[in-house]
Design a protein around this motif. Structure first.
Motif, mmCIF file in Angstrom:
data_model
loop_
_atom_site.group_PDB
_atom_site.id
_atom_site.type_symbol
_atom_site.label_atom_id
_atom_site.label_comp_id
_atom_site.label_asym_id
_atom_site.label_seq_id
_atom_site.Cartn_x
_atom_site.Cartn_y
_atom_site.Cartn_z
ATOM 1 N N ASP B 385 0.804 -1.229 0.000
ATOM 2 C CA ASP B 385 0.000 0.000 0.000
ATOM 3 C C ASP B 385 0.836 1.277 0.000
ATOM 4 O OD1 ASP B 385 -2.648 -1.147 -0.001
ATOM 5 O OD2 ASP B 385 -2.139 -1.903 1.994
ATOM 6 N N LEU B 386 2.141 1.143 -0.013
ATOM 7 C CA LEU B 386 3.000 2.328 0.017
ATOM 8 C C LEU B 386 2.835 3.130 -1.277
ATOM 9 C CD1 LEU B 386 5.273 3.859 1.534
ATOM 10 C CD2 LEU B 386 6.891 2.545 0.161
ATOM 11 N N GLU B 387 2.523 4.405 -1.141
ATOM 12 C CA GLU B 387 2.412 5.259 -2.329
ATOM 13 C C GLU B 387 3.727 5.984 -2.522
ATOM 14 O OE1 GLU B 387 -1.207 7.322 -2.807
ATOM 15 O OE2 GLU B 387 -2.390 5.631 -2.034
ATOM 16 N N TRP B 388 4.249 5.940 -3.721
ATOM 17 C CA TRP B 388 5.564 6.527 -3.993
ATOM 18 C C TRP B 388 5.647 6.943 -5.451
ATOM 19 C CZ3 TRP B 388 9.681 4.038 -6.927
ATOM 20 C CH2 TRP B 388 9.289 2.836 -7.510
ATOM 21 N N THR B 389 6.657 7.757 -5.741
ATOM 22 C CA THR B 389 6.841 8.281 -7.094
ATOM 23 C C THR B 389 8.230 7.905 -7.584
ATOM 24 O OG1 THR B 389 5.380 10.126 -6.573
ATOM 25 C CG2 THR B 389 6.818 10.391 -8.489
ATOM 26 N N TYR B 390 8.281 7.353 -8.779
ATOM 27 C CA TYR B 390 9.562 6.899 -9.328
ATOM 28 C C TYR B 390 10.383 8.098 -9.786
ATOM 29 C CZ TYR B 390 12.868 4.085 -12.091
ATOM 30 O OH TYR B 390 13.992 3.493 -12.599
ATOM 31 N N ASP B 391 11.636 8.142 -9.341
ATOM 32 C CA ASP B 391 12.529 9.257 -9.683
ATOM 33 C C ASP B 391 13.792 8.684 -10.328
ATOM 34 O OD1 ASP B 391 14.210 11.397 -9.844
ATOM 35 O OD2 ASP B 391 14.339 11.749 -7.678
ATOM 36 N N LEU B 392 13.922 8.905 -11.630
ATOM 37 C CA LEU B 392 15.087 8.368 -12.354
ATOM 38 C C LEU B 392 16.398 8.962 -11.853
ATOM 39 C CD1 LEU B 392 13.917 8.112 -16.065
ATOM 40 C CD2 LEU B 392 14.876 6.280 -14.674
ATOM 41 N N GLY B 393 16.301 10.121 -11.218
ATOM 42 C CA GLY B 393 17.503 10.716 -10.653
ATOM 43 C C GLY B 393 18.131 9.842 -9.574
ATOM 44 N N ARG B 394 17.351 8.913 -9.062
ATOM 45 C CA ARG B 394 17.859 8.057 -7.990
ATOM 46 C C ARG B 394 17.968 6.598 -8.419
ATOM 47 N NH1 ARG B 394 14.358 9.895 -2.855
ATOM 48 N NH2 ARG B 394 15.878 8.577 -1.802
ATOM 49 N N THR B 395 17.953 6.362 -9.711
ATOM 50 C CA THR B 395 17.996 4.971 -10.164
ATOM 51 C C THR B 395 19.360 4.344 -9.863
ATOM 52 O OG1 THR B 395 17.717 3.479 -12.036
ATOM 53 C CG2 THR B 395 18.743 5.580 -12.522
ATOM 54 N N GLY B 411 2.361 0.490 -3.897
ATOM 55 C CA GLY B 411 2.998 -0.813 -3.718
ATOM 56 C C GLY B 411 4.478 -0.727 -4.027
ATOM 57 N N ARG B 412 5.291 -1.286 -3.141
ATOM 58 C CA ARG B 412 6.728 -1.221 -3.363
ATOM 59 C C ARG B 412 7.438 -2.236 -2.467
ATOM 60 N NH1 ARG B 412 10.597 4.213 -3.074
ATOM 61 N NH2 ARG B 412 12.321 3.238 -4.192
ATOM 62 N N ALA B 413 8.555 -2.743 -2.975
ATOM 63 C CA ALA B 413 9.445 -3.523 -2.113
ATOM 64 C C ALA B 413 10.165 -2.537 -1.208
ATOM 65 C CB ALA B 413 10.451 -4.291 -2.958
ATOM 66 N N VAL B 414 10.324 -2.893 0.064
ATOM 67 C CA VAL B 414 10.997 -1.968 0.985
ATOM 68 C C VAL B 414 12.309 -2.537 1.523
ATOM 69 C CG1 VAL B 414 8.881 -0.767 1.626
ATOM 70 C CG2 VAL B 414 9.604 -2.767 2.946
ATOM 71 N N ARG B 415 12.519 -3.832 1.386
ATOM 72 C CA ARG B 415 13.794 -4.418 1.807
ATOM 73 C C ARG B 415 14.042 -5.702 1.016
ATOM 74 N NH1 ARG B 415 17.165 -4.463 6.670
ATOM 75 N NH2 ARG B 415 15.767 -2.972 7.664
#
Lengths: 311, 426
Positions: B385-395, B411-415
């Motif tokens: 349920d984690l809401e997040w925004t993809y930032d290519l600057g941090r790829t 949705g995201r993997a956190v670890r």
């Protein structure tokens, strides 16, 4: 009244009826300039235009060159063979170098669809699309519509047939967008392989029988048909194409008296059009060329000259 | 002894039908059913309350570009991107330079991965030498060097005869065969889905049938040889219908779907942005619906990214001259979770995890993809349920060719934990 707010002219697809009309009206004013003894106006004095042709063209390049000269711009021509693209430089780098030479306007002819938009998004200079792959050739579309409007006084309600290799034609796409936006009824005519029904999504009708349009159309625009290595599977031969879709004398006899015969050139005499018909009373083919000059002056003026400059 | 307790998470282990709130114990890089009294007291603890504890995710379709194209990606950067996306195991495609069609190249990749990769890197070998579709690559010696499958990915074996013999030959070694489905004569120079948008944009079309013909070919050859074929990155709704019918008949055919093919349509190309150019191409909303149906009804049992890095200067050219492919690993789980679980509600989270863990492991016979006692302690903690925004600057990738920069997902993997060690954490 509509104002021109675009730096570039990449496609007619995106333009409103008001913007297209503004371009046509401006071209009309410039056509008057062409009829003066002194054909030059100072609208683009001090500006530099680069004709950047990554695909061969004589007619369009010359037309842009003359249009720019009549607006008092300095003009440089760069042809594909001479350009550093041959040496592996990217399109972006070449164009940025042109801009570093302080070019104000880049007229781009390129074999890749989207090339003009690609440059327009990356350069401060105005980018004018002089044909990008099978996408658009906006100044050709405008000069065709200009010629029709001059002859009929209107575009709305006109019946226009475009005949030939529509699938690969940038001229057809630009014509369809401008004509449909201005309210004409456009019918695309040609073999099923080159005129697929998906083209109806552009707002045109599609038919595979030229008989369907001959007696009713106000304009018949014949595209140059090519039968080169990559087109072999699309139709068997030029002879069969001519038999099915060529504007022969017999077919031309069925046109309405006032019907215009148009062709963006260069003509294949005896293929898409009977040789006599190309020179006959219906034909406005050379008028198109003359109008092209006025249309390109208008495009350069509006994109780069600013609406403040005097005609 | 190194002991790790992942406490109070929702453990979802589809291989064992397990879905419960519990502690997960890891000792010396392996999952254990419970820890001894001694080890309990010395355990490091990760609090997973509110998180999902899943087997480490597996992506059986990535391009890490080494050897030969390290300006696009290296095994190190690719593995870092995998870790950042929650993937503990990846399977590399063989279209490197040189092509991975010899045991020497396979061994080089394995050695390199052992030195630099944060995650498990498995290799495929080419079906044919140089990916040319003509002569069979040395499958037996590549198998000895450790490949887990063969594929000519990026290319498609056009000769049905070569494909038939490859399938028959590979069966001797139980080597799974993966195929990139593309009929060259129909697709020709096509670069985007053939439809209204290709007509409007004046771009050469890549019609569905270019994929479906080869899917059909593979179904027929699989039947003929009684050997499995896995169809890679399916994009056409029509392919789903063919696969569904074949599977119902008992044909040993399987297929995977990629995130971009269910998140984006061909309309995305209207700006001629090459970050929307991939092979096979983005298709229509109807195709998305059919792909999602295929995922929901079990026709599609595996999901993958087709992570395909390219340098910016290679992508930033005329669209028809740009290479195909986009980054995938860092956004893969997020897109699948967002589209399939939250958005279209096609499958639940346990099924999504199954498609990203035990199913690819089964296909390639990897000793991974489960949290059974004794298994490698590859674990991914997920926050669905984690809401997040993809930032290519941090790829973490060496490239930046993603169309999802600035996109928000739920949705995201956190670890990401590999062999009991955390290799990435948010």
């Amino acid at each position: 009244m509509t104002a021109w707010t675009h730096k570039d002219l990449v496609a007619l697809d995106a333009l409103s009826a008001g913007e297209i009309t503004l371009l046509l009206d401006t071209a009309k004013a410039f056509k008057g300039v062409g009829q003066r003894t002194l054909k030059k106006v100072p609208a683009l004095r001090g500006k530099t235009l680069v004709n950047f042709f990554v695909e061969p063209s004589t007619r369009t390049r010359t037309s842009f060159e003359l249009a720019a000269m009549r607006l008092s711009a300095d003009v440089v021509n760069i042809a594909a063979t001479a350009s550093s693209l041959q040496k592996g430089e990217t399109l972006k780098d070449t164009a940025r170098n042109l801009e570093a030479l302080l070019a104000d306007i880049i007229v781009l002819r390129h074999s890749s669809a989207g090339a003009a938009q690609f440059l327009a998004e990356r350069l401060q200079a105005s980018v004018i699309n002089a044909g990008d792959g099978s996408h658009e050739h906006p100044t050709q579309g405008l000069l065709d519509v200009f010629t029709m409007r001059e002859r009929f006084g209107r575009i709305e309600g006109l019946k226009v047939a475009i005949v030939g290799d529509i699938l690969f034609s940038r001229v057809a796409r630009s014509n369809v967008h401008a004509l449909v936006t201005l309210g004409a009824e456009v019918t695309l005519v040609g073999p099923t392989t080159l005129v697929p029904h998906t083209l109806e999504s552009l707002g045109a009708r599609v038919t595979h029988r030229i008989d369907d349009v001959l007696e009713t159309t106000d304009v018949i625009n014949l595209l140059r048909i090519q039968h080169e290595r990559q087109r072999k599977e699309y139709f068997p031969s030029l002879g069969e194409y001519t038999a099915l879709f060529g504007l022969t004398k017999a077919r031309a006899a069925r046109l309405q008296p006032g019907c215009l015969i148009m062709h963006p050139g260069p003509i294949n005499r005896g293929v898409e059009i009977d040789s006599d018909m190309a020179d006959g009373p219906h034909s406005v083919i050379l008028e198109q060329v003359t109008n092209g000059l006025a249309v390109r002056m208008a495009v350069l003026y509006l994109c780069a000259g600013g609406a403040g400059a005097a005609l | 002894m190194s002991v790790l307790k992942i406490a109070n998470g929702r453990i979802i282990d589809p291989a064992n039908g397990r879905d419960e709130i519990a502690d997960l114990w890891i000792e010396d890089g392996r999952i254990v059913s419970s820890a001894t009294r001694d080890s309990r007291s010395s355990a490091a603890v990760i609090d997973a309350a509110g998180l999902v504890v899943a087997p480490g995710l597996i992506d059986l379709h990535v391009h890490f570009r080494e050897p030969g194209q390290s300006h696009k990606e290296t095994i190190a950067t690719g593995a870092a991107a995998a870790a950042a996306g929650g993937f503990t195991s990846v399977v590399c495609m063989p279209n490197t330079s040189p092509v991975a069609d010899s045991p020497a190249t396979i061994s080089w990749i394995h050695e390199r991965a052992a030195q630099v990769a944060k995650v498990n890197v498995f290799c495929t070998g080419a079906i044919t030498k140089g990916l040319k579709g003509e002569e069979l690559a040395p499958m037996a010696s590549m198998k000895n060097a450790g490949i887990v499958a063969i594929t000519d990915d990026g290319h498609c074996v056009q000769s049905h005869e070569v494909m038939r013999r490859a399938l028959e030959y590979a069966r001797m070694f139980d080597l799974p065969l993966l195929d990139h489905c593309q009929d060259y004569s129909i697709v020709a120079d096509g670069i985007m889905h053939e439809g209204e948008w290709s007509v409007r944009l004046g771009l050469p079309g890549w019609p569905r049938v270019g994929e479906e013909l080869i899917v059909m070919r593979n179904i027929l050859l699989s039947e003929l040889c009684d050997a499995p074929i896995h169809c890679q990155h399916i994009s056409s709704g029509g392919s789903i219908r063919l696969l569904r019918e074949a599977k119902a008949r008992g044909v040993k055919i399987s297929a995977e779907v990629c995130p971009h093919h269910i998140a984006l349509t061909d309309e995305s190309l209207k700006g001629y942005d090459s970050n929307f150019k991939m092979n096979p191409p983005l298709r229509t909303e109807r195709d998305i619906e059919q792909l999602v149906e295929g995922i929901a009804d079990g026709t599609i049992e595996i999901l993958a990214s087709d992570h395909a890095p390219h340098a910016a200067y290679e992508k930033e050219v005329e669209l028809d001259q740009a290479p195909f492919g986009i980054l995938g690993l860092e956004t893969e789980f997020a897109i699948f979770c967002d589209v399939l679980v939250h958005g279209r509600k096609a499958i639940g989270l346990p099924r999504l995890i199954e498609l990203l863990t035990v199913n690819p492991a089964k296909l390639l016979r990897l000793d991974r993809g489960t949290l059974s006692a004794g298994a490698h302690a590859d674990v991914t903690l997920l926050d669905p349920d984690l809401e997040w925004t993809y930032d290519l600057g941090r790829t973490c990738s060496a490239s930046r060719n993603s169309p999802f920069h600035g996109h928000s997902f739920r949705g995201r993997a956190v670890r990401t934990i590999v062999a009991g060690e955390t290799v990435w954490a948010l």
